[in-house]
Design an enzyme around this catalytic site. Structure first.
Site, short mmCIF file in Angstrom:
data_model
loop_
_atom_site.label_atom_id
_atom_site.label_comp_id
_atom_site.label_asym_id
_atom_site.label_seq_id
_atom_site.Cartn_x
_atom_site.Cartn_y
_atom_site.Cartn_z
N PHE A 87 37.58 74.69 17.73
CA PHE A 87 36.23 74.59 17.17
C PHE A 87 35.39 75.73 17.75
CE2 PHE A 87 31.97 72.73 16.78
CZ PHE A 87 32.02 72.23 15.49
N ASP B 158 39.86 68.91 24.66
CA ASP B 158 38.76 68.41 23.84
C ASP B 158 39.35 67.34 22.92
OD1 ASP B 158 36.78 67.99 21.94
OD2 ASP B 158 35.96 70.00 22.24
N TYR C 63 30.11 60.54 18.30
CA TYR C 63 29.52 60.30 16.97
C TYR C 63 30.53 60.46 15.85
CZ TYR C 63 29.08 65.36 17.50
OH TYR C 63 29.34 66.68 17.76
N LYS C 64 31.77 60.85 16.17
CA LYS C 64 32.80 60.96 15.13
C LYS C 64 33.50 59.61 15.00
CE LYS C 64 32.98 65.94 15.62
NZ LYS C 64 33.44 67.07 16.44
N ARG D 125 38.12 68.43 3.44
CA ARG D 125 38.57 67.63 4.58
C ARG D 125 38.27 66.16 4.32
NH1 ARG D 125 36.09 68.58 10.57
NH2 ARG D 125 34.24 67.82 9.52
C1 PLP Z 1 32.42 68.16 16.77
C2 PLP Z 1 32.92 69.12 17.79
C3 PLP Z 1 32.03 69.77 18.67
C4 PLP Z 1 30.54 69.58 18.55
O1 PLP Z 1 29.88 69.76 19.76
P1 PLP Z 1 28.40 69.20 19.95
O2 PLP Z 1 27.93 69.80 21.19
O3 PLP Z 1 28.50 67.69 19.99
O4 PLP Z 1 27.60 69.60 18.76
C5 PLP Z 1 32.57 70.60 19.64
N1 PLP Z 1 33.90 70.80 19.74
C6 PLP Z 1 34.78 70.20 18.89
C7 PLP Z 1 36.24 70.43 19.05
C8 PLP Z 1 34.31 69.35 17.89
O5 PLP Z 1 35.17 68.79 17.05
#
Ligand code: PLP
Length: 397
Positions: free
Chosen positions: A113, A184, A209-210, A356
């Site tokens: 990400f 992560d 939040y996911k 997705r």
């Molecule tokens: C959703 C996601 C994020 C988002 O980070 P936030 O700081 O919560 O906005 C970061 N890394 C990964 C791998 C994600 O899937």
């Protein structure tokens, strides 16, 4: 065996919506609104500042952290909640780098990400000691490990394709090379069984939040392996990670264990929302969620491939190599998703061409999956996506 009709009843989904985006923002669990309203009215409203002690607010990051910890195989007292995932990535990475002072490379993969990669790059610059971020294609990560690598930083499940890394194997390979690992778990926690203890992860981070349904902007989590927790120096040394915050000492002393990864005042309303959202996990096992997710994924995959030959599968065909989503590619992916949303099926689009679909058994039935595939097939065969309003990009995709 988990009763998924019972878990479905624990969510408040709008009528007529099939929600295939719980991998991006989980829907509202029924208990959350009441719990947050009570936290506001009975705790904040009536207790005012005494709520920090009398309503247990100060311990909420640890208490909720233990509940999240159970879902990722972390022992009690090894997970704390707070801030956003990007910040937790920074903290984990900074601490891990400091534990490998003689090395200068962060290794990640090109599918990670972007925020994780941006944070890593920014941290290298801030350190100003010649650290670099190196990325390899996901399938070549193991080959790219060498003795210059201080930290291997990976996201277990790829946010675009759902491809899943073999976490235990990569950890073993990284450790053999003398590197530490930061995982992560944004697309793993609440989606697939994870065991950070058995896999020997050094640090793990993720958002709530996911698949954990804490609501927009819900707090992130961080896990530090117990054998490292007393040596890990928190790069963000805020007062609530201090051994004794209310002594107001001029000098920083880290708290014991993972509590040192706390930074500032916790977001109590969001933690209360998460605490209530986690109740659903008292009724299910992640093994059952995984098995049911794979059944639903298979059904969706077969129906979509049969009805929509123009869509190319972007996820691994081998179910063991996937997380809890199915993705396809199409050059007009954005417009297709918009047309589908207009028909009540919410999936999402990820640039440049990914459609997705999060498959979350807690609230999705066989009928939902069948209907979503039928509507997608209609959108494709009738080319209903090819309207100007479906091509106009919104700020958030
Ligand atoms: C959703 C996601 C994020 C988002 O980070 P936030 O700081 O919560 O906005 C970061 N890394 C990964 C791998 C994600 O899937």
């Amino acid at each position: 065996m988990t009763d998924f009709t019972a878990t479905r009843a624990m969510f408040d989904l709008p009528d007529g919506v099939i929600y295939l985006d719980g991998n991006s923002l989980g829907p509202l669990p029924r208990g959350v609104a009441d719990r947050v309203a009570r936290t506001i009215a009975d705790e904040w409203g009536k207790m005012l500042i005494t709520g920090w002690n009398d309503a247990g607010w100060m311990d909420l990051p640890a208490r909720v952290g233990d509940r999240v910890g159970r879902l990722i195989g972390a022992a009690p007292g090894t997970v704390t909640m707070g801030d956003t995932l990007s910040i937790k990535v920074y903290q984990a990475l900074a601490s891990a780098l400091e534990l490998r002072p003689e090395r200068r490379v962060i290794l990640s993969d090109t599918g990670n990400f972007p925020s994780d990669l941006y944070i890593a790059d920014g941290l290298c610059r801030t350190l100003g000691r010649g650290h670099t971020l190196r990325t390899a294609p996901p399938e070549d990560v193991a080959k790219a490990l060498d003795d210059s690598v201080a930290v291997l930083m990976l996201t277990e499940v790829d946010y675009r394709t759902g491809r899943k890394h073999d976490m235990a194997r990569l950890i073993a390979q990284a450790h053999d090379m003398g590197a530490l690992v930061v995982w992560d778990l944004a697309h793993s926690a609440g989606a697939i069984p994870v065991d950070v203890t058995t896999a020997k992860a050094d640090f793990a981070v993720g958002c709530s939040y996911k698949y954990l349904n804490s609501g927009p902007g819900g707090p992130a989590f961080i896990y530090v392996a117990p054998h490292l927790a007393e040596d890990a120096r928190p790069a963000l040394s805020g007062w609530l990670g201090h051994e004794s915050p209310f002594a107001f000492e001029p000098d920083y002393r880290p708290a014991e264990g993972v509590a040192r990864m706390r930074v500032g005042t916790p977001a109590i309303l969001q933690l209360a929302a998460l605490d209530a959202a986690l109740d659903v996990w008292d009724k299910v096992t992640l093994e059952d969620v995984r098995q049911r997710s794979l059944e639903l994924q298979q059904k969706f995959l077969e129906s979509v491939e049969a009805g929509c030959p123009e869509l190319t599968l972007a996820s691994p065909r081998d179910p063991a190599m996937r997380g809890s989503q199915i993705s396809f590619r199409h050059p007009n992916g954005y417009a297709i998703i918009q047309a589908l949303i207009a028909r009540g099926v919410i999936g999402d689009f990820r640039a440049p061409d990914i459609l997705r679909f999060g498959i979350t058994p807690l609230y999705l039935s066989d009928q939902d999956i069948e209907r979503a595939a039928i509507l997608l097939t209609e959108v494709m065969t009738q080319r209903s996506w090819d309207k100007p309003e479906y091509h106009r990009r919104a700020k958030v995709t």
